[in-house]
Design an enzyme around this catalytic site. Structure first.
Site, PDB file in Angstrom:
ATOM      1  N   THR A   1      11.027   4.502   6.571  1.00 34.95           N
ATOM      2  CA  THR A   1       9.824   4.889   7.312  1.00 34.95           C
ATOM      3  C   THR A   1       9.020   3.638   7.670  1.00 34.95           C
ATOM      4  OG1 THR A   1       8.648   5.205   5.233  1.00 34.95           O
ATOM      5  CG2 THR A   1       9.562   7.190   6.259  1.00 34.95           C
TER       6      THR A   1
ATOM      7  N   GLU B   1      14.248   1.804  18.878  1.00 37.48           N
ATOM      8  CA  GLU B   1      13.678   3.121  19.149  1.00 37.48           C
ATOM      9  C   GLU B   1      13.019   3.205  20.521  1.00 37.48           C
ATOM     10  OE1 GLU B   1      10.040   4.273  16.950  1.00 37.48           O
ATOM     11  OE2 GLU B   1      10.421   2.457  15.839  1.00 37.48           O
TER      12      GLU B   1
ATOM     13  N   ASP C   1      12.764   7.351  10.135  1.00 41.55           N
ATOM     14  CA  ASP C   1      11.656   7.651  11.050  1.00 41.55           C
ATOM     15  C   ASP C   1      11.567   6.570  12.118  1.00 41.55           C
ATOM     16  OD1 ASP C   1       9.415   9.244  11.857  1.00 41.55           O
ATOM     17  OD2 ASP C   1       8.099   7.662  11.096  1.00 41.55           O
TER      18      ASP C   1
ATOM     19  N   HIS D   1       0.817  -1.217   0.000  1.00 44.30           N
ATOM     20  CA  HIS D   1       0.000   0.000   0.000  1.00 44.30           C
ATOM     21  C   HIS D   1       0.851   1.268   0.000  1.00 44.30           C
ATOM     22  CE1 HIS D   1      -2.801  -3.083   1.517  1.00 44.30           C
ATOM     23  NE2 HIS D   1      -3.626  -2.435   0.734  1.00 44.30           N
ATOM     24  N   ILE D   2       1.804   1.331   0.937  1.00 41.32           N
ATOM     25  CA  ILE D   2       2.619   2.554   1.043  1.00 41.32           C
ATOM     26  C   ILE D   2       3.584   2.644  -0.140  1.00 41.32           C
ATOM     27  CG2 ILE D   2       4.347   3.765   2.443  1.00 41.32           C
ATOM     28  CD1 ILE D   2       2.961   2.455   4.929  1.00 41.32           C
TER      29      ILE D   2
ATOM     30  N   ALA E   1       5.765   9.313  10.889  1.00 43.65           N
ATOM     31  CA  ALA E   1       5.268   9.306   9.499  1.00 43.65           C
ATOM     32  C   ALA E   1       3.755   9.199   9.410  1.00 43.65           C
ATOM     33  CB  ALA E   1       5.922   8.171   8.720  1.00 43.65           C
ATOM     34  N   PHE E   2       3.150   8.535  10.380  1.00 44.05           N
ATOM     35  CA  PHE E   2       1.699   8.281  10.320  1.00 44.05           C
ATOM     36  C   PHE E   2       0.880   9.474  10.811  1.00 44.05           C
ATOM     37  CE2 PHE E   2       0.742   8.094  14.822  1.00 44.05           C
ATOM     38  CZ  PHE E   2       2.012   7.985  15.362  1.00 44.05           C
TER      39      PHE E   2
ATOM     40  N   ARG F   1      10.183  -0.007   9.465  1.00 43.14           N
ATOM     41  CA  ARG F   1      10.512  -0.478  10.812  1.00 43.14           C
ATOM     42  C   ARG F   1      12.033  -0.515  10.980  1.00 43.14           C
ATOM     43  NH1 ARG F   1       6.165   0.566  12.059  1.00 43.14           N
ATOM     44  NH2 ARG F   1       4.534  -0.701  13.005  1.00 43.14           N
TER      45      ARG F   1
ATOM     46  N   HIS G   1       9.333   8.409  14.789  1.00 40.28           N
ATOM     47  CA  HIS G   1       8.240   7.515  14.334  1.00 40.28           C
ATOM     48  C   HIS G   1       6.970   8.354  14.106  1.00 40.28           C
ATOM     49  CE1 HIS G   1       6.931   3.069  14.433  1.00 40.28           C
ATOM     50  NE2 HIS G   1       6.141   3.749  13.635  1.00 40.28           N
TER      51      HIS G   1
HETATM   52  P1  NAD Z   1       1.734  -3.806   2.867  1.00 37.22           P
HETATM   53  O1  NAD Z   1       1.503  -5.093   3.572  1.00 37.22           O
HETATM   54  O2  NAD Z   1       0.628  -3.227   2.071  1.00 37.22           O
HETATM   55  O3  NAD Z   1       2.972  -3.996   1.872  1.00 37.22           O
HETATM   56  C1  NAD Z   1       4.134  -4.625   2.239  1.00 37.22           C
HETATM   57  C2  NAD Z   1       4.823  -5.109   0.985  1.00 37.22           C
HETATM   58  O4  NAD Z   1       6.071  -5.673   1.376  1.00 37.22           O
HETATM   59  C3  NAD Z   1       4.042  -6.207   0.235  1.00 37.22           C
HETATM   60  O5  NAD Z   1       3.947  -5.878  -1.134  1.00 37.22           O
HETATM   61  C4  NAD Z   1       4.901  -7.443   0.445  1.00 37.22           C
HETATM   62  O6  NAD Z   1       4.840  -8.359  -0.651  1.00 37.22           O
HETATM   63  C5  NAD Z   1       6.266  -6.822   0.578  1.00 37.22           C
HETATM   64  N1  NAD Z   1       7.256  -7.684   1.212  1.00 37.22           N
HETATM   65  C6  NAD Z   1       7.091  -8.683   2.092  1.00 37.22           C
HETATM   66  N2  NAD Z   1       8.280  -9.246   2.396  1.00 37.22           N
HETATM   67  C7  NAD Z   1       9.210  -8.561   1.685  1.00 37.22           C
HETATM   68  C8  NAD Z   1      10.612  -8.664   1.556  1.00 37.22           C
HETATM   69  N3  NAD Z   1      11.291  -9.603   2.224  1.00 37.22           N
HETATM   70  N4  NAD Z   1      11.244  -7.794   0.752  1.00 37.22           N
HETATM   71  C9  NAD Z   1      10.555  -6.845   0.058  1.00 37.22           C
HETATM   72  N5  NAD Z   1       9.221  -6.714   0.120  1.00 37.22           N
HETATM   73  C10 NAD Z   1       8.561  -7.563   0.933  1.00 37.22           C
HETATM   74  O7  NAD Z   1       2.273  -2.800   3.952  1.00 37.22           O
HETATM   75  P2  NAD Z   1       2.224  -1.212   3.888  1.00 37.22           P
HETATM   76  O8  NAD Z   1       0.890  -0.726   4.299  1.00 37.22           O
HETATM   77  O9  NAD Z   1       2.783  -0.751   2.604  1.00 37.22           O
HETATM   78  O10 NAD Z   1       3.225  -0.837   5.102  1.00 37.22           O
HETATM   79  C11 NAD Z   1       4.599  -1.189   5.064  1.00 37.22           C
HETATM   80  C12 NAD Z   1       5.199  -1.017   6.454  1.00 37.22           C
HETATM   81  O11 NAD Z   1       5.268   0.368   6.801  1.00 37.22           O
HETATM   82  C13 NAD Z   1       4.344  -1.606   7.598  1.00 37.22           C
HETATM   83  O12 NAD Z   1       4.534  -2.983   7.744  1.00 37.22           O
HETATM   84  C14 NAD Z   1       4.829  -0.828   8.785  1.00 37.22           C
HETATM   85  O13 NAD Z   1       5.893  -1.517   9.410  1.00 37.22           O
HETATM   86  C15 NAD Z   1       5.350   0.463   8.204  1.00 37.22           C
HETATM   87  N6  NAD Z   1       4.579   1.638   8.652  1.00 37.22           N
HETATM   88  C16 NAD Z   1       5.253   2.658   9.271  1.00 37.22           C
HETATM   89  C17 NAD Z   1       4.582   3.795   9.712  1.00 37.22           C
HETATM   90  C18 NAD Z   1       5.294   4.950  10.373  1.00 37.22           C
HETATM   91  O14 NAD Z   1       4.640   5.802  10.995  1.00 37.22           O
HETATM   92  N7  NAD Z   1       6.602   5.064  10.268  1.00 37.22           N
HETATM   93  C19 NAD Z   1       3.193   3.873   9.521  1.00 37.22           C
HETATM   94  C20 NAD Z   1       2.525   2.817   8.899  1.00 37.22           C
HETATM   95  C21 NAD Z   1       3.239   1.717   8.452  1.00 37.22           C
END
Ligand code: NAD
Length: 335
Positions: free
Chosen positions: A230, A261, A256, A151-152, A303-304, A232, A301
């Site tokens: 951004t 952390e 981030d 998604h992101i 970003a959200f 983990r 942390h």
């Molecule tokens: P998502 O599940 O929609 O997408 C994750 C993607 O990573 C998927 O396409 C998956 O196939 C891929 N993936 C899985 N294993 C992988 C690997 N070994 N190498 C490369 N790609 C791989 O998740 P999202 O909504 O895009 O969010 C991603 C991450 O962002 C979350 O898991 C969370 O940890 C982090 N996040 C951080 C903040 C913040 O405030 N900093 C906020 C929200 C989310």
């Protein structure tokens, strides 16, 4: 149901939830819970956040618990196996802020590429208006390597197009039609590291992604590239990151999230936990080193953290609870 919300720190959140969950018994706590400060033992639903880990000890204590609903996308603070063992449903907020985190990714990237922080600091704190050491680099025409096209990652790809960046992506589950529509190429992680001027991580943290960027592959990074994280902290081996920055492989990093952390946010935590093991101590020290490097930007942390995203988080949490109460749980997270 008896529903306990943790880390609810703003009054409007309580008002918002009370209005939407009328008829339930609601408990609100500003603080996080932990193994030493356990949550409400009568709660049937616990709504948790990043600093409240759901551990076997927490589950043993909250004997009536049926649903853990985290107000986050990531769920590495929840012991999913322990929840499954006790038949406790876990749900998350899968979509609240894909644009929100993607926008912040570019906020960090631009802060790094255009030295925005030292520029503002110079004017505000030193009263100087010179350009010494403030020259940055353009994004137009550079190559961005997007690790994780969920998604992101997909929002990042779309924004990257607007900046005129060339795009490479790595994901173990490539989406070929997306690549075709947006005009980018999937490559291996090693190739992405070797060919990208900007590397940005959008992957969940799990055992398979622990230290996805590590001492073996960080040396492959294109000389002078920058890393943005951004997602983990645990995706990056902090000691290797410090090494790559000190050895001019990476020209900068914008983070981030940090591997430890929790520790760096609240050093008093270290005291409560007793003496950390050597590896944790090393990581904490490496984090501290990063904090003081000129070519590293660290944010807490954050970003959200937008108004719109906060409301979407609460809306989805309410939907998770209502769906569970109606016997049709949604947004379930499983190991
Ligand atoms: P998502 O599940 O929609 O997408 C994750 C993607 O990573 C998927 O396409 C998956 O196939 C891929 N993936 C899985 N294993 C992988 C690997 N070994 N190498 C490369 N790609 C791989 O998740 P999202 O909504 O895009 O969010 C991603 C991450 O962002 C979350 O898991 C969370 O940890 C982090 N996040 C951080 C903040 C913040 O405030 N900093 C906020 C929200 C989310």
């Amino acid at each position: 149901m008896k529903i306990a919300f943790y880390e609810i720190t703003e009054n409007w959140q309580e008002d918002y939830l009370r209005a939407k969950l009328f008829g339930h018994q609601l408990y609100f706590y500003g603080a996080a819970f932990s193994d030493t400060s356990l949550p409400n033992k009568d709660a049937e639903v616990i709504s948790t956040f990043t600093n409240s880990p759901v551990t076997p000890k927490v589950l043993e204590h909250a004997k009536n618990l049926k649903l853990v609903t985290t107000r986050t996308t990531g769920f590495d603070h929840i012991d999913l196996a322990a929840c499954a063992e006790k038949k406790i449903t876990v749900s998350n907020v899968p979509f609240y802020g894909e644009n929100t985190v993607a926008e912040f990714t570019f906020a960090l990237l631009l802060a790094l590429s255009r030295k925005v922080y030292p520029a503002i600091k110079r004017v505000r704190e030193e009263g100087l208006f010179n350009y010494d050491n403030l020259r940055g680099f353009d994004l137009l025409g550079k190559t961005i390597g997007v690790v994780g096209t969920g998604h992101i990652g997909q929002c990042v790809l779309k924004i990257a197009k607007g900046f005129g960046l060339e795009i490479l992506a790595y994901d173990p589950y490539p989406k070929d039609s997306l690549a075709k529509d947006l005009g980018f190429k999937y490559v291996s992680l090693d190739e992405l590291l070797a060919s990208s001027d900007i590397i940005t991580l959008h992957v969940p943290y799990m055992p398979e992604t622990h230290h996805l960027i590590n001492k073996d592959n960080i040396r492959l990074c294109k000389k002078g590239s920058v890393l943005v994280n951004t997602a983990r902290g645990g995706l990056v081996d902090t000691e290797s990151l410090v090494w790559a920055l000190q050895n001019n492989i990476l020209a900068g990093a914008a983070l981030d999230v940090l591997e430890e952390e929790g520790f760096i946010k609240d050093e008093a935590h270290l005291l409560g936990q007793g003496h950390p093991n050597e590896q944790q101590l090393k990581t904490v020290l490496a984090d501290h080193e990063l904090v003081y490097m000129d070519n590293v930007i660290i944010t807490p942390h954050n970003a959200f953290n937008t108004i719109e995203a906060m409301k979407r988080i609460l809306d989805t949490t309410v939907e998770n609870i209502q769906a569970f109460a109606a016997g049709k749980p949604i947004n379930i997270v499983k190991k």
